[in-house]
Design a protein around this motif. Structure first.
Motif, mmCIF file in Angstrom:
data_model
loop_
_atom_site.group_PDB
_atom_site.id
_atom_site.type_symbol
_atom_site.label_atom_id
_atom_site.label_comp_id
_atom_site.label_asym_id
_atom_site.label_seq_id
_atom_site.Cartn_x
_atom_site.Cartn_y
_atom_site.Cartn_z
ATOM 1 N N ARG A 69 -16.321 0.326 -3.656
ATOM 2 C CA ARG A 69 -17.228 -0.771 -3.324
ATOM 3 C C ARG A 69 -17.626 -1.598 -4.546
ATOM 4 O O ARG A 69 -17.605 -1.091 -5.660
ATOM 5 C CB ARG A 69 -18.503 -0.184 -2.693
ATOM 6 C CG ARG A 69 -18.262 0.768 -1.554
ATOM 7 C CD ARG A 69 -17.826 0.060 -0.318
ATOM 8 N NE ARG A 69 -18.831 -0.931 0.067
ATOM 9 C CZ ARG A 69 -18.565 -2.005 0.803
ATOM 10 N NH1 ARG A 69 -17.338 -2.227 1.213
ATOM 11 N NH2 ARG A 69 -19.511 -2.857 1.125
ATOM 12 N N ASP A 96 0.837 -1.204 0.000
ATOM 13 C CA ASP A 96 0.000 0.000 0.000
ATOM 14 C C ASP A 96 0.871 1.253 0.000
ATOM 15 O O ASP A 96 0.541 2.245 -0.638
ATOM 16 C CB ASP A 96 -0.941 -0.007 1.212
ATOM 17 C CG ASP A 96 -2.108 -0.983 0.981
ATOM 18 O OD1 ASP A 96 -2.426 -1.256 -0.195
ATOM 19 O OD2 ASP A 96 -2.682 -1.474 1.972
ATOM 20 N N VAL A 147 -6.011 2.165 -3.100
ATOM 21 C CA VAL A 147 -5.968 2.004 -4.559
ATOM 22 C C VAL A 147 -6.101 3.370 -5.234
ATOM 23 O O VAL A 147 -5.287 3.742 -6.099
ATOM 24 C CB VAL A 147 -7.094 1.048 -5.034
ATOM 25 C CG1 VAL A 147 -7.155 1.000 -6.548
ATOM 26 C CG2 VAL A 147 -6.864 -0.348 -4.474
HETATM 27 P P1 NAD Z 1 -9.382 1.364 1.301
HETATM 28 O O1 NAD Z 1 -10.204 0.985 2.450
HETATM 29 O O2 NAD Z 1 -7.964 1.763 1.471
HETATM 30 O O3 NAD Z 1 -10.084 2.567 0.505
HETATM 31 C C1 NAD Z 1 -11.415 2.567 0.116
HETATM 32 C C2 NAD Z 1 -11.848 4.012 -0.085
HETATM 33 O O4 NAD Z 1 -13.174 3.995 -0.598
HETATM 34 C C3 NAD Z 1 -11.873 4.840 1.192
HETATM 35 O O5 NAD Z 1 -11.362 6.128 0.925
HETATM 36 C C4 NAD Z 1 -13.371 4.909 1.527
HETATM 37 O O6 NAD Z 1 -13.713 6.107 2.233
HETATM 38 C C5 NAD Z 1 -13.942 4.926 0.134
HETATM 39 N N1 NAD Z 1 -15.360 4.551 0.058
HETATM 40 C C6 NAD Z 1 -16.029 3.619 0.783
HETATM 41 N N2 NAD Z 1 -17.333 3.625 0.404
HETATM 42 C C7 NAD Z 1 -17.463 4.557 -0.567
HETATM 43 C C8 NAD Z 1 -18.532 5.006 -1.348
HETATM 44 N N3 NAD Z 1 -19.753 4.498 -1.207
HETATM 45 N N4 NAD Z 1 -18.303 5.989 -2.268
HETATM 46 C C9 NAD Z 1 -17.083 6.499 -2.426
HETATM 47 N N5 NAD Z 1 -16.024 6.112 -1.717
HETATM 48 C C10 NAD Z 1 -16.199 5.140 -0.795
HETATM 49 O O7 NAD Z 1 -9.527 0.129 0.273
HETATM 50 P P2 NAD Z 1 -8.570 -0.202 -0.944
HETATM 51 O O8 NAD Z 1 -7.487 -1.084 -0.490
HETATM 52 O O9 NAD Z 1 -8.256 1.098 -1.648
HETATM 53 O O10 NAD Z 1 -9.518 -1.097 -1.814
HETATM 54 C C11 NAD Z 1 -10.551 -0.518 -2.619
HETATM 55 C C12 NAD Z 1 -11.115 -1.605 -3.523
HETATM 56 O O11 NAD Z 1 -10.075 -2.127 -4.357
HETATM 57 C C13 NAD Z 1 -11.703 -2.834 -2.829
HETATM 58 O O12 NAD Z 1 -12.730 -3.312 -3.666
HETATM 59 C C14 NAD Z 1 -10.561 -3.835 -2.831
HETATM 60 O O13 NAD Z 1 -11.030 -5.170 -2.734
HETATM 61 C C15 NAD Z 1 -9.961 -3.544 -4.181
HETATM 62 N N6 NAD Z 1 -8.555 -3.931 -4.344
HETATM 63 C C16 NAD Z 1 -7.600 -3.454 -3.504
HETATM 64 C C17 NAD Z 1 -6.263 -3.761 -3.728
HETATM 65 C C18 NAD Z 1 -5.160 -3.188 -2.869
HETATM 66 O O14 NAD Z 1 -3.991 -3.349 -3.253
HETATM 67 N N7 NAD Z 1 -5.447 -2.503 -1.781
HETATM 68 C C19 NAD Z 1 -5.910 -4.592 -4.803
HETATM 69 C C20 NAD Z 1 -6.914 -5.054 -5.661
HETATM 70 C C21 NAD Z 1 -8.237 -4.702 -5.413
#
Ligand code: NAD
Length: 371
Positions: A256, A146, A183
């Motif tokens: 989401r 991250d 992300v």
């Molecule tokens: P995170 O928790 O770091 O960030 C998520 C962000 O989305 C936060 O800023 C949160 O406030 C925001 N959020 C939540 N609900 C929302 C809404 N309704 N509208 C707008 N924003 C909203 O999570 P992440 O690690 O960034 O992961 C995000 C997505 O990507 C997830 O689906 C995860 O499974 C996927 N993903 C993550 C990774 C990774 O390396 N972290 C890799 C592949 C896929």
């Protein structure tokens, strides 16, 4: 047709799942599910999700997504996933994770990684118990995925190929990002370095829109300090759902599942959608975007940076190796998928599934027990 011998048999197909394991340890209140979907390419890697409502079906779907993501990324790993049925805010997280690790000690074809509700400390506890986990803290040889923005870096590499494919000049292209987390934030940073103009960003509390461009370093600092992009000093505050209707060229949903659906799909004005989150669009909405000529790069191709980084860590590679591998693999895969989709006149997702499935089937054909 024979009667199903267990509840989840209807989920099975020619790829898997190989194992569905239910764990129950009343001593610490542990209930968990592990699905090892397919290990033809190698031991499965997939995250441990901690959520009060996680189900076997959800874990199976996520494990299958990992089979495709890992095969699509050309990793020597199959797909698996785990779900611990608990509120991630529990004060008993460490004992739960340690008990979970002990329960999967002999499930050697599953390598746990972080996912929703778990982080590098959780992976450190699992590793401490059984010597097997990825996404570890750097003191244990982990690559801070991250911190380096592994998934965002991959999305930026993907954007370069996809923009060229749809005739979009990235320099000056307007970008909107839903979800400014691990992300979304690095994706914004890497794309702005490539000349893109960030015009809108959202999080769970709301969204901000500035057609003149948002200062990416400032909004990252504001989000860190206040917890939300809404505290950004310029631009216009809009409801978070309004982000999808913003006039932009590139849209990255990075929050989401199913946030792009029938009700809002026709409000999307972007020419290019890069799926940062897992399953951010319903199948019908994704098909509708394709019909409208919007190029959509599917999740397991576009967001594979995180798992590529984890695999590099597992095999003892360095942070520099991880960055290089992410850019190289995602560039190549995006090109291959988009060219195949154009040649066959199908959605990029259909071409991506075909690519990943072919790789898994080729690996299965080389296995004695699958022959
Ligand atoms: P995170 O928790 O770091 O960030 C998520 C962000 O989305 C936060 O800023 C949160 O406030 C925001 N959020 C939540 N609900 C929302 C809404 N309704 N509208 C707008 N924003 C909203 O999570 P992440 O690690 O960034 O992961 C995000 C997505 O990507 C997830 O689906 C995860 O499974 C996927 N993903 C993550 C990774 C990774 O390396 N972290 C890799 C592949 C896929």
């Amino acid at each position: 047709m024979a009667e199903p011998i267990f509840d989840y048999e209807p989920l099975c197909d020619d790829l898997g799942p190989a194992k569905i394991v239910h764990v129950h340890d009343p001593g610490v209140g542990l209930r968990a599910i592990v699905v090892v979907d397919n290990v033809a390419c190698g031991p499965s890697i997939g995250g441990v999700r901690m959520a009060a409502d996680v189900t076997t079906e959800e874990v199976f779907r996520l494990a299958r997504a990992m089979t495709f993501k890992n095969a699509g990324a050309g990793l020597s790993h199959g797909g698996g996933k785990a779900g611990i049925v608990a509120d991630p805010r529990t004060t008993e997280k460490e004992p739960l994770l340690r008990a979970f690790a002990q329960a999967i000690r002999e499930l050697r074809d599953y390598i746990p990684g972080p996912d929703m509700g778990t982080d590098e400390s959780c992976m450190a506890w699992i590793h401490d118990e059984i010597g097997r986990a990825v996404g570890l803290p750097d003191v244990l040889g982990g690559i801070p995925l991250d911190e380096i923005g592994a998934t965002g870096l991959g999305l930026a590499a993907c954007a370069e190929v996809a923009a060229e494919h749809c005739g979009l000049d990235l320099s000056g292209a307007r970008l909107a990002i839903e979800g400014f987390g691990n992300v979304g934030r690095p994706a914004a940073r890497f794309l702005v370095q490539r000349g893109v103009k960030l015009v809108a960003a959202s999080d769970s509390k709301g969204a901000v829109h500035d057609p003149d461009g948002i200062d990416v370093d400032e909004i990252i600092a504001v989000k860190r300090a206040s917890g939300s992009v809404c505290a950004y000093s310029r631009g216009r505050k809009i409801p978070k759902e309004g982000l999808f209707a913003v006039d932009c060229d590139v849209l990255i949903p990075a929050a989401r599942p199913d946030c792009i659906r029938e009700e809002n799909v026709d409000r999307i004005r972007a020419k290019l959608v890069l799926q940062g989150a897992n399953i951010p669009a319903t199948a019908a909405a994704e098909a509708r975007l394709h019909e409208r000529g919007v190029l959509v790069v599917p999740d397991f191709i576009a967001n594979a940076g995180g798992v590529i980084c984890a695999a590099v860590e597992y095999h003892g590679g360095s942070e520099a190796d991880a960055r290089e591998r992410i850019v190289e693999r995602i560039t190549r895969n995006t090109r291959e998928v988009l060219e195949a989709a154009s040649a066959r006149g199908v959605q990029p997702r259909a071409a991506a599934v075909a690519l990943a499935r072919t790789r898994v089937e080729e690996a299965m054909a080389l296995k004695r027990h699958f022959a």
